[in-house]
Scaffold this motif. Sequence first.
Motif, PDB file in Angstrom:
ATOM      1  N   VAL A 146       0.831  -1.206   0.000  1.00 44.06           N
ATOM      2  CA  VAL A 146       0.000   0.000   0.000  1.00 44.06           C
ATOM      3  C   VAL A 146       0.866   1.256   0.000  1.00 44.06           C
ATOM      4  CG1 VAL A 146      -1.658   1.341   1.351  1.00 44.06           C
ATOM      5  CG2 VAL A 146      -1.996  -1.122   1.048  1.00 44.06           C
ATOM      6  N   LEU A 147       1.866   1.297   0.861  1.00 44.91           N
ATOM      7  CA  LEU A 147       2.703   2.496   0.944  1.00 44.91           C
ATOM      8  C   LEU A 147       3.538   2.687  -0.320  1.00 44.91           C
ATOM      9  CD1 LEU A 147       3.868   2.347   4.664  1.00 44.91           C
ATOM     10  CD2 LEU A 147       2.154   3.843   3.656  1.00 44.91           C
ATOM     11  N   SER A 148       4.102   1.604  -0.849  1.00 42.53           N
ATOM     12  CA  SER A 148       4.913   1.736  -2.064  1.00 42.53           C
ATOM     13  C   SER A 148       4.051   2.135  -3.254  1.00 42.53           C
ATOM     14  CB  SER A 148       5.656   0.431  -2.351  1.00 42.53           C
ATOM     15  OG  SER A 148       4.751  -0.652  -2.500  1.00 42.53           O
ATOM     16  N   LEU A 149       2.827   1.590  -3.338  1.00 44.28           N
ATOM     17  CA  LEU A 149       1.931   1.980  -4.422  1.00 44.28           C
ATOM     18  C   LEU A 149       1.492   3.441  -4.277  1.00 44.28           C
ATOM     19  CD1 LEU A 149       0.360   1.205  -6.933  1.00 44.28           C
ATOM     20  CD2 LEU A 149      -1.439   0.274  -5.463  1.00 44.28           C
ATOM     21  N   THR A 150       1.241   3.858  -3.053  1.00 46.70           N
ATOM     22  CA  THR A 150       0.873   5.261  -2.808  1.00 46.70           C
ATOM     23  C   THR A 150       2.003   6.200  -3.213  1.00 46.70           C
ATOM     24  OG1 THR A 150      -0.553   4.587  -0.969  1.00 46.70           O
ATOM     25  CG2 THR A 150       0.116   6.901  -1.066  1.00 46.70           C
ATOM     26  N   LEU A 151       3.234   5.832  -2.857  1.00 47.31           N
ATOM     27  CA  LEU A 151       4.381   6.646  -3.254  1.00 47.31           C
ATOM     28  C   LEU A 151       4.528   6.695  -4.766  1.00 47.31           C
ATOM     29  CD1 LEU A 151       7.220   5.765  -0.716  1.00 47.31           C
ATOM     30  CD2 LEU A 151       6.164   7.991  -1.083  1.00 47.31           C
ATOM     31  N   ALA A 152       4.377   5.540  -5.409  1.00 45.12           N
ATOM     32  CA  ALA A 152       4.514   5.497  -6.869  1.00 45.12           C
ATOM     33  C   ALA A 152       3.455   6.365  -7.543  1.00 45.12           C
ATOM     34  CB  ALA A 152       4.406   4.054  -7.356  1.00 45.12           C
ATOM     35  N   LEU A 153       2.227   6.300  -7.042  1.00 44.62           N
ATOM     36  CA  LEU A 153       1.173   7.137  -7.609  1.00 44.62           C
ATOM     37  C   LEU A 153       1.450   8.623  -7.362  1.00 44.62           C
ATOM     38  CD1 LEU A 153      -1.950   5.020  -6.573  1.00 44.62           C
ATOM     39  CD2 LEU A 153      -1.150   5.425  -8.914  1.00 44.62           C
ATOM     40  N   GLY A 154       1.938   8.919  -6.166  1.00 43.96           N
ATOM     41  CA  GLY A 154       2.237  10.312  -5.856  1.00 43.96           C
ATOM     42  C   GLY A 154       3.376  10.869  -6.687  1.00 43.96           C
ATOM     43  N   LEU A 155       4.335  10.015  -7.042  1.00 48.60           N
ATOM     44  CA  LEU A 155       5.483  10.459  -7.822  1.00 48.60           C
ATOM     45  C   LEU A 155       5.304  10.235  -9.317  1.00 48.60           C
ATOM     46  CD1 LEU A 155       8.387   9.175  -5.533  1.00 48.60           C
ATOM     47  CD2 LEU A 155       7.474  11.493  -5.709  1.00 48.60           C
ATOM     48  N   SER A 156       4.151   9.688  -9.713  1.00 46.41           N
ATOM     49  CA  SER A 156       3.934   9.441 -11.138  1.00 46.41           C
ATOM     50  C   SER A 156       3.638  10.728 -11.894  1.00 46.41           C
ATOM     51  CB  SER A 156       2.779   8.456 -11.338  1.00 46.41           C
ATOM     52  OG  SER A 156       1.556   8.999 -10.845  1.00 46.41           O
ATOM     53  N   ALA A 157       3.039  11.693 -11.203  1.00 45.96           N
ATOM     54  CA  ALA A 157       2.803  12.993 -11.838  1.00 45.96           C
ATOM     55  C   ALA A 157       4.145  13.663 -12.146  1.00 45.96           C
ATOM     56  CB  ALA A 157       1.971  13.870 -10.920  1.00 45.96           C
ATOM     57  N   ARG A 158       4.149  14.439 -13.175  1.00 49.38           N
ATOM     58  CA  ARG A 158       5.409  15.061 -13.611  1.00 49.38           C
ATOM     59  C   ARG A 158       5.725  16.272 -12.725  1.00 49.38           C
ATOM     60  NH1 ARG A 158       7.102  12.519 -17.915  1.00 49.38           N
ATOM     61  NH2 ARG A 158       5.615  11.359 -19.207  1.00 49.38           N
ATOM     62  N   ILE A 159       6.098  15.949 -11.490  1.00 45.30           N
ATOM     63  CA  ILE A 159       6.445  16.996 -10.537  1.00 45.30           C
ATOM     64  C   ILE A 159       7.948  17.232 -10.564  1.00 45.30           C
ATOM     65  CG2 ILE A 159       4.476  16.509  -9.055  1.00 45.30           C
ATOM     66  CD1 ILE A 159       6.321  14.939  -7.244  1.00 45.30           C
ATOM     67  N   THR A 182      -7.970   6.285 -10.560  1.00 39.78           N
ATOM     68  CA  THR A 182      -6.929   5.404 -10.025  1.00 39.78           C
ATOM     69  C   THR A 182      -7.446   3.986  -9.825  1.00 39.78           C
ATOM     70  OG1 THR A 182      -5.883   7.271  -8.906  1.00 39.78           O
ATOM     71  CG2 THR A 182      -5.312   5.069  -8.122  1.00 39.78           C
ATOM     72  N   TRP A 183      -8.608   3.863  -9.164  1.00 43.50           N
ATOM     73  CA  TRP A 183      -9.140   2.549  -8.808  1.00 43.50           C
ATOM     74  C   TRP A 183      -9.706   1.802 -10.018  1.00 43.50           C
ATOM     75  CZ3 TRP A 183      -8.734  -0.445  -4.659  1.00 43.50           C
ATOM     76  CH2 TRP A 183      -9.602  -1.535  -4.536  1.00 43.50           C
ATOM     77  N   GLY A 184     -10.387   2.523 -10.894  1.00 42.53           N
ATOM     78  CA  GLY A 184     -11.080   1.849 -11.984  1.00 42.53           C
ATOM     79  C   GLY A 184     -10.279   1.690 -13.251  1.00 42.53           C
ATOM     80  N   ILE A 185      -9.251   2.514 -13.447  1.00 40.31           N
ATOM     81  CA  ILE A 185      -8.505   2.483 -14.706  1.00 40.31           C
ATOM     82  C   ILE A 185      -7.037   2.105 -14.487  1.00 40.31           C
ATOM     83  CG2 ILE A 185      -7.828   3.795 -16.751  1.00 40.31           C
ATOM     84  CD1 ILE A 185     -10.841   3.321 -16.518  1.00 40.31           C
ATOM     85  N   MET A 186      -6.352   2.867 -13.624  1.00 44.62           N
ATOM     86  CA  MET A 186      -4.904   2.701 -13.509  1.00 44.62           C
ATOM     87  C   MET A 186      -4.519   1.402 -12.806  1.00 44.62           C
ATOM     88  SD  MET A 186      -3.935   6.681 -12.597  1.00 44.62           S
ATOM     89  CE  MET A 186      -2.167   6.413 -12.691  1.00 44.62           C
ATOM     90  N   LEU A 187      -5.157   1.106 -11.667  1.00 39.16           N
ATOM     91  CA  LEU A 187      -4.783  -0.108 -10.938  1.00 39.16           C
ATOM     92  C   LEU A 187      -5.046  -1.380 -11.739  1.00 39.16           C
ATOM     93  CD1 LEU A 187      -5.762   0.660  -7.222  1.00 39.16           C
ATOM     94  CD2 LEU A 187      -3.570   0.910  -8.386  1.00 39.16           C
ATOM     95  N   PRO A 188      -6.209  -1.539 -12.413  1.00 40.56           N
ATOM     96  CA  PRO A 188      -6.365  -2.740 -13.249  1.00 40.56           C
ATOM     97  C   PRO A 188      -5.312  -2.841 -14.351  1.00 40.56           C
ATOM     98  CG  PRO A 188      -8.493  -1.729 -12.859  1.00 40.56           C
ATOM     99  CD  PRO A 188      -7.465  -0.766 -12.342  1.00 40.56           C
ATOM    100  N   MET A 189      -4.870  -1.722 -14.877  1.00 39.46           N
ATOM    101  CA  MET A 189      -3.891  -1.756 -15.958  1.00 39.46           C
ATOM    102  C   MET A 189      -2.494  -2.131 -15.470  1.00 39.46           C
ATOM    103  SD  MET A 189      -5.196   1.557 -18.123  1.00 39.46           S
ATOM    104  CE  MET A 189      -3.975   1.418 -19.409  1.00 39.46           C
ATOM    105  N   ILE A 190      -2.189  -1.850 -14.211  1.00 39.50           N
ATOM    106  CA  ILE A 190      -0.878  -2.253 -13.679  1.00 39.50           C
ATOM    107  C   ILE A 190      -1.003  -3.488 -12.787  1.00 39.50           C
ATOM    108  CG2 ILE A 190      -0.027   0.116 -13.759  1.00 39.50           C
ATOM    109  CD1 ILE A 190      -0.263   0.162 -10.681  1.00 39.50           C
ATOM    110  N   SER A 191      -2.117  -4.214 -12.890  1.00 42.96           N
ATOM    111  CA  SER A 191      -2.313  -5.396 -12.043  1.00 42.96           C
ATOM    112  C   SER A 191      -1.234  -6.464 -12.223  1.00 42.96           C
ATOM    113  CB  SER A 191      -3.700  -5.995 -12.277  1.00 42.96           C
ATOM    114  OG  SER A 191      -3.908  -6.310 -13.640  1.00 42.96           O
TER     115      SER A 191
END
Length: 302
Positions: free
Chosen positions: A94-107, A210-219
């Motif tokens: 959960v924490l690693s996925l949260t970090l990855a999602l948070g850092l996926s934006a082009r910040i 995130t829940w309906g599109i991104m997570l199934p695609m990176i399952s």
Amino acid sequence: MTTTATARRRSALARVEARQALGFASPALVGLALFTIVPVGLSIVMSFFDWPTFGERTFNAGANYGRLFADPNFLPALRNSLVFTILYVPLNLVLSLTLALGLSARIRGRGALRVLFFIPVVTPMVANVLVWKMLLQPQGLFNGIAVSWFGVQLPNFLADPYWAMIMVVVMSVWQGLGYNMLIFSAALEQLPESVIEAATIDGASGFRLTWGIMLPMISPAIFFATIMTIITSLQVFVQPQLLTGGGPGNATMPLVMWIYNQGFKFQDLGLAAAGAWILFALIIGVTAVQFQAQKRWVHYEH
């Protein structure tokens, strides 16, 4: 005649290439045999013998497997491994996925942040443990801040049978978080922009996107990370060995540490081999269940 001669030349060339390929592969094959296949086969044999490090070895059929459950520390060690896995795996994922999602934006600076979170993965475990020991001691940083700022005396985390396992889990999550974060980050980078844009145009955003599109695609990446994290957590050894020594009592002694103690501390290699094969059967069983379950939630096509 020409066809026959050509076929013979091709056959001879294939045999030469096969011998050359075997020659190139032979060092790796010899290493695989000496350091993997032979030790695995020997451990099977050892599990059916009274096999001291020094002395006479006698066949005892499957008595070692019966002795496992008569040992007062075996079942607690198995329980500790399961407790560690149940606590560690969800937190890590959960924490690693949260970090990855948070850092996926082009910040700005996301590359530096990824490196920062990955540093504990490549830092020697001994150094990590020494830092955490200093933090968790009664005279350490955590207790010092709690007393000076809030007037609260924290428990002796590493000497309390309940807090000790929690601290081993917390330290392990901190240490291993960056590995799965990079796996998830790489998977998120490969998502097709057209699909994300289409979902956004259709009104998907935030949690729904995130829940309906991104997570199934990176399952597939989530499945891989789950399998590998469960396997490594069931084999945990270094963190409790260095941080708590398996204590207090046997509160943080996992199954691998029990196997290590039987083989190298008590010199009972036969019993240690039997315990290792119980752990192997447990890992294979859990992995098989995971592979069966993944058919329901893992999607390999976008």
